[in-house]
Motif scaffolding. Structure first.
Motif, short mmCIF file in Angstrom:
data_model
loop_
_atom_site.label_atom_id
_atom_site.label_comp_id
_atom_site.label_asym_id
_atom_site.label_seq_id
_atom_site.Cartn_x
_atom_site.Cartn_y
_atom_site.Cartn_z
N ASP A 128 -1.16 3.34 -2.52
CA ASP A 128 -1.71 3.72 -1.07
C ASP A 128 -3.32 3.50 -1.00
O ASP A 128 -4.22 3.66 -0.05
CB ASP A 128 -1.43 5.26 -0.50
CG ASP A 128 -2.08 6.08 -1.36
OD1 ASP A 128 -2.24 5.83 -2.65
OD2 ASP A 128 -2.46 7.28 -1.25
N TRP A 129 -3.89 2.90 -2.05
CA TRP A 129 -5.28 2.59 -1.98
C TRP A 129 -5.62 1.31 -1.24
O TRP A 129 -6.78 1.05 -0.96
CB TRP A 129 -6.01 2.42 -3.40
CG TRP A 129 -5.87 3.84 -4.32
CD1 TRP A 129 -5.17 4.88 -4.12
CD2 TRP A 129 -6.91 3.96 -5.39
NE1 TRP A 129 -5.83 5.73 -5.19
CE2 TRP A 129 -6.67 5.21 -5.89
CE3 TRP A 129 -7.91 3.18 -6.02
CZ2 TRP A 129 -7.66 5.87 -7.15
CZ3 TRP A 129 -8.75 3.64 -7.07
CH2 TRP A 129 -8.36 4.92 -7.67
N PHE A 130 -4.42 0.50 -1.21
CA PHE A 130 -4.87 -0.79 -0.55
C PHE A 130 -4.03 -1.10 0.31
O PHE A 130 -2.93 -0.49 0.78
CB PHE A 130 -4.59 -1.77 -1.88
CG PHE A 130 -5.23 -1.45 -3.07
CD1 PHE A 130 -6.43 -1.98 -3.36
CD2 PHE A 130 -4.52 -1.05 -4.26
CE1 PHE A 130 -7.31 -1.71 -4.29
CE2 PHE A 130 -5.42 -0.44 -5.19
CZ PHE A 130 -6.60 -0.83 -5.35
N ARG A 131 -4.39 -2.11 1.36
CA ARG A 131 -3.57 -2.54 2.37
C ARG A 131 -2.69 -3.91 1.91
O ARG A 131 -3.23 -4.99 1.86
CB ARG A 131 -4.27 -2.88 3.59
CG ARG A 131 -5.12 -1.72 4.27
CD ARG A 131 -5.78 -2.08 5.53
NE ARG A 131 -6.83 -3.13 5.31
CZ ARG A 131 -8.27 -2.82 5.04
NH1 ARG A 131 -8.53 -1.56 4.75
NH2 ARG A 131 -9.02 -3.76 4.84
N LEU A 132 -1.38 -3.42 1.52
CA LEU A 132 -0.69 -4.51 1.14
C LEU A 132 0.43 -5.21 1.55
O LEU A 132 0.99 -4.60 2.56
CB LEU A 132 0.03 -3.90 -0.47
CG LEU A 132 -0.93 -3.19 -1.21
CD1 LEU A 132 -0.18 -2.26 -2.41
CD2 LEU A 132 -1.67 -4.19 -2.11
N HIS A 133 0.68 -6.42 1.33
CA HIS A 133 1.75 -7.02 1.81
C HIS A 133 3.14 -7.65 1.07
O HIS A 133 2.65 -8.51 0.30
CB HIS A 133 1.24 -8.37 2.75
CG HIS A 133 -0.20 -7.93 3.45
ND1 HIS A 133 -0.26 -7.15 4.49
CD2 HIS A 133 -1.37 -8.17 3.21
CE1 HIS A 133 -1.34 -6.75 5.02
NE2 HIS A 133 -2.10 -7.35 4.21
N VAL A 165 -8.54 7.25 -1.41
CA VAL A 165 -9.86 6.54 -1.35
C VAL A 165 -10.89 7.46 -1.10
O VAL A 165 -12.22 7.39 -1.60
CB VAL A 165 -9.60 5.42 -0.59
CG1 VAL A 165 -10.86 4.60 -0.46
CG2 VAL A 165 -8.69 4.25 -1.19
N VAL A 166 -10.80 8.27 -0.34
CA VAL A 166 -12.05 9.30 0.18
C VAL A 166 -12.25 10.08 -0.94
O VAL A 166 -13.46 10.39 -1.35
CB VAL A 166 -11.39 10.16 1.28
CG1 VAL A 166 -12.28 11.43 1.42
CG2 VAL A 166 -11.31 9.64 2.75
N ASP A 167 -11.32 10.69 -1.82
CA ASP A 167 -11.39 11.31 -2.81
C ASP A 167 -12.14 10.55 -3.85
O ASP A 167 -13.05 11.11 -4.63
CB ASP A 167 -10.07 12.06 -3.53
CG ASP A 167 -10.21 12.78 -4.82
OD1 ASP A 167 -11.01 13.94 -4.60
OD2 ASP A 167 -9.85 12.23 -6.01
#
Length: 442
Positions: A128-133, A165-167
């Motif tokens: 969930d750190w990235f925008r994946l496809h 990612v905020v963390d």
């Protein structure tokens, strides 16, 4: 904005290139202690009149520093934690603040968080750190599609809506401020939603209220980005563009318009100002007439802002940015082991920087001083700045002949050269020599 920033004038360095580091990461286990090279330049920074060291990336990366693979580790090409601690301590002993470069929009493909995605797929704890496809036939060991930064396939963008990612960014910023850094430059802040910084910075400031945070922003609504993100400042690329281009094209209407915009920005925040940095052609190469370099510097050091000098510009280094692989090399050369290795040809430009930095230090109110237009023509510009009960006039002439320009209230010449007098109409004015400039009491 922290109180100390009022007096901050930065000397900006890209450590990997400055120290002559290898272009790519070292083999595992290898280490080079190059940060002491930078310590030998701290007295040069002070001699210039600066009191801040703005570092480019110092964290472990694959190549140029902006493809981070570990935000909590010093790049082995530069050294280790002890080397960075020593640099911070040496700077602070001299009263020099240190700014770190935070690359928080993207990471390199070799970052462990992305490698975990390649190896474990959707079940990776960092997916969930990235925008994946995901392709329908994905197999372990194969990278899924991912959003990347401005078409650079090696720079995988982070998903800034992710709490993880905020963390991460909160922990990174706090960690290095705990170790002694004085603030952060947020790389590619224009590509990050302001709402992300609004989630990160309150926790950072709760622990370090005197930390300075400036975002790299090129285009857009500067005041909105500052306000919504909770930043102290953003980079003033509009003014940079107008300074070099307006002077190069002898179109000072362009510069005058940008100065009006700049005055508006100063009503809500104090921008980071510059005439050169690690991403653009050097100012000495931007200007077709070297006699106009002082004009650009006079603007930098007399208008409101937090000024930064790109290392080497103070010695009139040249270098043209090219949009290709390795296109930054000319503007990011390695530096000698210490300042004694600099060519004496740059000494006049160094002296000019010292003169104008000194003028600014004697008028510390210039930090927030908004410029007001007095006179503008294609090749001449006069503007006024005021604050703390004082007023200065700045007069620029790009023409091949001496000119007389209106300058009501002009008094003593503080820098440059001009003759002050009254015209036939009895109004105040100054005569500038061909290609001349001056800063005067007003």
């Amino acid at each position: 904005m922290p109180d100390w920033v009022t007096d901050a004038i930065w000397w900006q360095v890209h450590p990997l290139s400055f120290t002559g580091a290898e272009p790519a990461a070292l083999p595992p286990g290898e280490l080079r202690h190059r940060l002491p090279h930078l310590q030998r330049w701290l007295d040069h920074l002070l001699a210039l009149g600066c009191n801040g060291l703005a570092l480019g990336p110092v964290f472990a990366s694959g190549t140029h520093g902006y493809d981070t693979v570990d935000h909590f580790r010093v790049d082995p090409r530069l050294g280790d934690d002890a080397d960075l601690d020593a640099l911070l301590a040496a700077a602070h002993e001299r009263g020099v603040r240190v700014l770190l470069d935070g690359v928080f929009n993207h990471v390199g493909r070799d970052h462990p968080a992305f490698r975990a995605v390649v190896e474990q797929g959707r079940d990776a704890p960092t997916a969930d750190w990235f925008r994946l496809h995901w392709p329908p036939d994905w197999t372990p060991g194969t990278a899924p599609g991912a959003d990347v930064f401005e078409g650079h396939d090696l720079l995988v963008e982070l998903d800034h809506s992710s709490p993880a990612v905020v963390d991460l960014v909160t922990r990174v910023m706090t960690h290095w401020l705990d170790r002694g850094a004085d603030g952060w430059r947020l790389d590619a802040a224009y590509a990050v939603p302001p709402s992300f910084w609004a989630r990160v910075l309150p926790a950072v400031r709760a622990r370090h209220p005197q930390a300075y945070v400036v975002g790299e922003v090129i285009h857009g609504d500067y005041p909105r980005l500052v306000a919504e993100g909770g930043l102290d400042a953003v980079t003033q690329y509009e003014l940079w563009q107008a300074v070099w281009h307006g002077i190069a094209e002898r179109n000072l209407f362009e510069l005058a318009w940008s100065l009006q915009r700049h005055a508006g920005f100063l009503r809500s925040f104090v921008p980071w100002t510059f005439v050169g940095n690690h991403d653009v052609t050097r100012i000495a190469s931007q200007l077709p007439d070297v006699r106009h370099l002082p004009h650009a510097l006079a603007v930098l050091f007399t208008v409101g802002g937090t000024p930064a000098v790109w290392s080497g510009d103070e010695h009139a280094f040249r270098g043209v940015k090219e949009h290709r692989a390795g296109g930054d090399d000319a503007v990011r050369p390695p530096f000698p082991a210490d300042p004694s290795g600099l060519s004496p040809l740059g000494a006049p430009t160094f002296a000019l920087h010292r003169e104008l930095v000194g003028l600014r230090r004697r008028h510390r109110w210039l930090h927030t001083a908004a410029p007001g237009q007095v006179h503008v023509a294609n090749e001449q510009l006069v503007y006024a700045v005021a604050g703390d009960g004082q007023r200065l006039l700045v007069a620029l002439n790009l023409a091949d002949a001496a000119v007389r320009v209106p300058a009501p209230g002009a008094g003593a010449v503080l820098a440059g050269a001009a003759t002050v007098g009254r015209g036939r109409d009895g109004r105040g004015g100054v005569e500038l020599p061909a290609h001349g400039w001056a800063v005067l009491t007003g």
